[in-house]
Design an enzyme around this catalytic site. Structure first.
Site, PDB file in Angstrom:
ATOM      1  N   GLY A 124      40.586  28.055  41.810  1.00 54.39           N
ATOM      2  CA  GLY A 124      39.595  28.562  42.749  1.00 54.39           C
ATOM      3  C   GLY A 124      40.376  29.203  43.879  1.00 54.39           C
ATOM      4  O   GLY A 124      41.589  29.415  43.777  1.00 54.39           O
ATOM      5  N   GLY A 137      42.597  29.083  46.417  1.00 57.06           N
ATOM      6  CA  GLY A 137      43.526  28.058  46.869  1.00 57.06           C
ATOM      7  C   GLY A 137      44.279  28.388  48.134  1.00 57.06           C
ATOM      8  O   GLY A 137      44.839  27.498  48.778  1.00 57.06           O
ATOM      9  N   GLY A 195      48.899  26.926  50.770  1.00 59.08           N
ATOM     10  CA  GLY A 195      47.857  27.818  51.254  1.00 59.08           C
ATOM     11  C   GLY A 195      48.347  28.982  52.081  1.00 59.08           C
ATOM     12  O   GLY A 195      47.549  29.678  52.708  1.00 59.08           O
ATOM     13  N   ARG A 255      34.537  37.313  40.133  1.00 57.97           N
ATOM     14  CA  ARG A 255      35.519  37.513  39.072  1.00 57.97           C
ATOM     15  C   ARG A 255      34.917  37.161  37.722  1.00 57.97           C
ATOM     16  O   ARG A 255      33.911  36.439  37.644  1.00 57.97           O
ATOM     17  CB  ARG A 255      36.744  36.610  39.319  1.00 57.97           C
ATOM     18  CG  ARG A 255      37.287  36.673  40.734  1.00 57.97           C
ATOM     19  CD  ARG A 255      38.045  35.394  41.080  1.00 57.97           C
ATOM     20  NE  ARG A 255      38.419  35.362  42.494  1.00 57.97           N
ATOM     21  CZ  ARG A 255      39.646  35.548  42.959  1.00 57.97           C
ATOM     22  NH1 ARG A 255      40.632  35.759  42.109  1.00 57.97           N
ATOM     23  NH2 ARG A 255      39.903  35.503  44.244  1.00 57.97           N
ATOM     24  N   ASP A 310      40.796  35.436  35.956  1.00 60.47           N
ATOM     25  CA  ASP A 310      40.397  35.157  37.338  1.00 60.47           C
ATOM     26  C   ASP A 310      40.876  36.248  38.289  1.00 60.47           C
ATOM     27  O   ASP A 310      40.529  36.227  39.476  1.00 60.47           O
ATOM     28  CB  ASP A 310      40.926  33.793  37.795  1.00 60.47           C
ATOM     29  CG  ASP A 310      42.438  33.683  37.689  1.00 60.47           C
ATOM     30  OD1 ASP A 310      42.935  33.770  36.553  1.00 60.47           O
ATOM     31  OD2 ASP A 310      43.124  33.513  38.717  1.00 60.47           O
ATOM     32  N   ASP A 369      44.327  41.519  44.166  1.00 55.37           N
ATOM     33  CA  ASP A 369      45.213  40.360  44.038  1.00 55.37           C
ATOM     34  C   ASP A 369      46.577  40.744  43.465  1.00 55.37           C
ATOM     35  O   ASP A 369      46.853  40.563  42.280  1.00 55.37           O
ATOM     36  CB  ASP A 369      44.561  39.256  43.197  1.00 55.37           C
ATOM     37  CG  ASP A 369      45.128  37.885  43.571  1.00 55.37           C
ATOM     38  OD1 ASP A 369      45.914  37.802  44.526  1.00 55.37           O
ATOM     39  OD2 ASP A 369      44.771  36.906  42.895  1.00 55.37           O
TER      40      ASP A 369
END
Length: 452
Positions: free
Chosen positions: A91, A93, A127, A187, A255, A265
């Site tokens: 998920g 993160g 993170g 996604r 994802d 991403d």
């Protein structure tokens, strides 16, 4: 703080999905916030260009809520296939959805983060984002936008004053938080999670949300089939635009595929120096699963996972029919993308495809640099030499779409090969010299003007 009066509409439509799709989280409290990049061009499109630097840091470094949008950040939940292995433990993160806005075209846009702190999905991570990772993402998104790829936009990069330990780069290294502007963050993995839970009600809700808010369509009786057809078309176009750009994403997991067909991403990405189908970006992609030439196959496979997920609420036959259309749509899209980069007007599908194949053969056999070829051939003249003899004949009947009068064509081609990226980072890392970074952004945008 007040949002400027020219601001466009603020939204919170993600809340329509309900809390089964996200978790409320808080941003990390960073030791410092030093503004390194603000994308005023993108900010202008969503009514935020009027913010002062102090206000910018408050919203995109300290994450004070944008009035009229989300009251608190949301870490989105999803699953996904990672190198073809299903993972139900992922998920957001190290990021969250922070605000939703409308752009000047009326599209719903997300402001989301990378490196903003831990969430329930961080697993063993901290993170955080390295400053180098943030710089690389800005460079990737700027270059892809200029090359006509539908991509997320790097909206803001702020250095955060922490020393991070990383196994894949010299440590300790500097930290940052990135904000990206994207046309949705739903996604394929979002659908996979709902299918994994066998939740037909939320699958119907999710399909309706995407159709209404990201495709501007009302869901009908065959909503799942309609959505898959739309995603197949956008995904085929994305795969084609990667090839025309000579770009290797590196991690095309399900994802990492946005259902709007917008690339996002960016981790181990690279631009291929030549037309080598086996060229890979990620050092850990030992089998070449996401190599340059395999990207259309990889994206098609990911879209297949969306089709499998939609079986939760749809019969198989229409979904299979939609998937079967990917190859044809890809072939048409790659012809459009390459002719666009060549600066010529398409003629007919058969001639366009023959030209594209001749160019690909010439690039493979000559090992000519991709950026060099398209720079020299822009406007309709293939380079001299035996390798491009077939391409020159095929290209001769094509009319130029644009002239070479723009100042960009008076210099050398703009590229973004790995040694250039490393040199830009070295100047920042060793001397805190942002000049090469800023010069490259200006040159990329000049190229974009010349191509547009």
């Amino acid at each position: 703080m007040s949002i400027p009066p020219q601001a466009y509409a603020r939204e919170s439509t993600i809340l329509e999905l309900g809390d089964a799709f996200y978790d409320s989280v808080a941003a990390a409290d960073f030791p410092e916030t030093r503004l390194r990049f603000r994308n005023d061009r993108a900010a202008q499109e969503v009514g935020l260009a009027g913010l002062s630097d102090t206000e910018w840091l408050r919203h995109f470094g300290r994450f004070a809520p944008v009035p009229g949008s989300l009251a608190e950040p949301l870490a989105l939940r999803y699953h996904g296939h990672q190198f073809r292995v299903y993972n139900p433990e992922i998920g957001d993160g190290r990021g969250f959805l922070f605000a939703q806005v409308r752009d000047a075209r009326g599209r719903l846009m997300d402001l989301a983060t990378k490196g903003s702190g831990t969430t329930p999905w961080s697993r063993f991570g901290d993170g955080r984002l390295t400053l180098k990772g943030g710089v690389r993402e800005v460079l990737a998104t700027e270059m892809l936008e200029a090359l006509g790829v539908a991509t997320s936009r790097s909206f803001s990069l702020i250095e955060t004053g922490e020393a991070l330990e990383r196994g894949d780069e010299p440590s300790p290294t500097r930290s940052a938080v990135l904000v990206r502007l994207s046309h949705g963050h739903i996604r394929i993995g979002t659908f996979q999670r709902i299918a994994y839970l066998r939740d037909a009600e939320n699958m119907t809700r999710l399909v309706g949300y995407v159709l209404r808010n990201l495709y501007d369509e009302q869901p009908g009786d065959a909503a799942a089939e309609r959505l898959l057809n739309l995603v197949v078309d956008r995904a085929a176009t994305l795969a084609a635009s990667y090839m025309a750009a000579g770009f290797v994403h590196g991690v095309l997991n399900s994802d990492n595929i946005n259902v709007t067909g917008e690339s996002f991403d960016y981790g181990p990405w690279r631009f291929a120096p030549s037309w080598d189908p086996s060229f890979t970006a990620a050092y850990f992609d030992h089998a070449g699963l996401y190599a340059f030439g395999r990207q259309p196959e990889a994206i098609h496979w990911d879209v297949m996972q969306l089709a499998i997920s939609l079986r939760t609420i749809s019969p198989a036959e229409p979904l299979i029919a939609a998937l079967d259309g990917f190859a044809g749509r890809y072939q048409r899209a790659v012809s459009r993308a390459i002719l666009w980069r060549l600066g010529v007007t398409p003629r007919d599908p058969q001639a366009d495809r023959a030209l594209v194949q001749a160019i690909e053969r010439g690039l493979r056999t000559s090992a000519t640099g991709i950026d060099r070829f398209f720079f020299d051939a822009f406007g309709g003249t293939a380079p001299e030499g035996e390798a491009f003899a077939e391409a020159r004949v095929a290209l001769a009947p094509y009319a130029p779409r644009k002239s070479r009068k723009h100042r960009y064509w008076q210099s050398e081609p703009c590229s973004m090969l790995i040694d250039e990226v490393e040199a830009i980072w070295a100047a920042i890392d060793q001397r805190d010299d942002w000049g090469p970074f800023e010069t490259k952004i200006a040159r990329i945008r000049e190229m974009g003007e010349a191509l547009a």
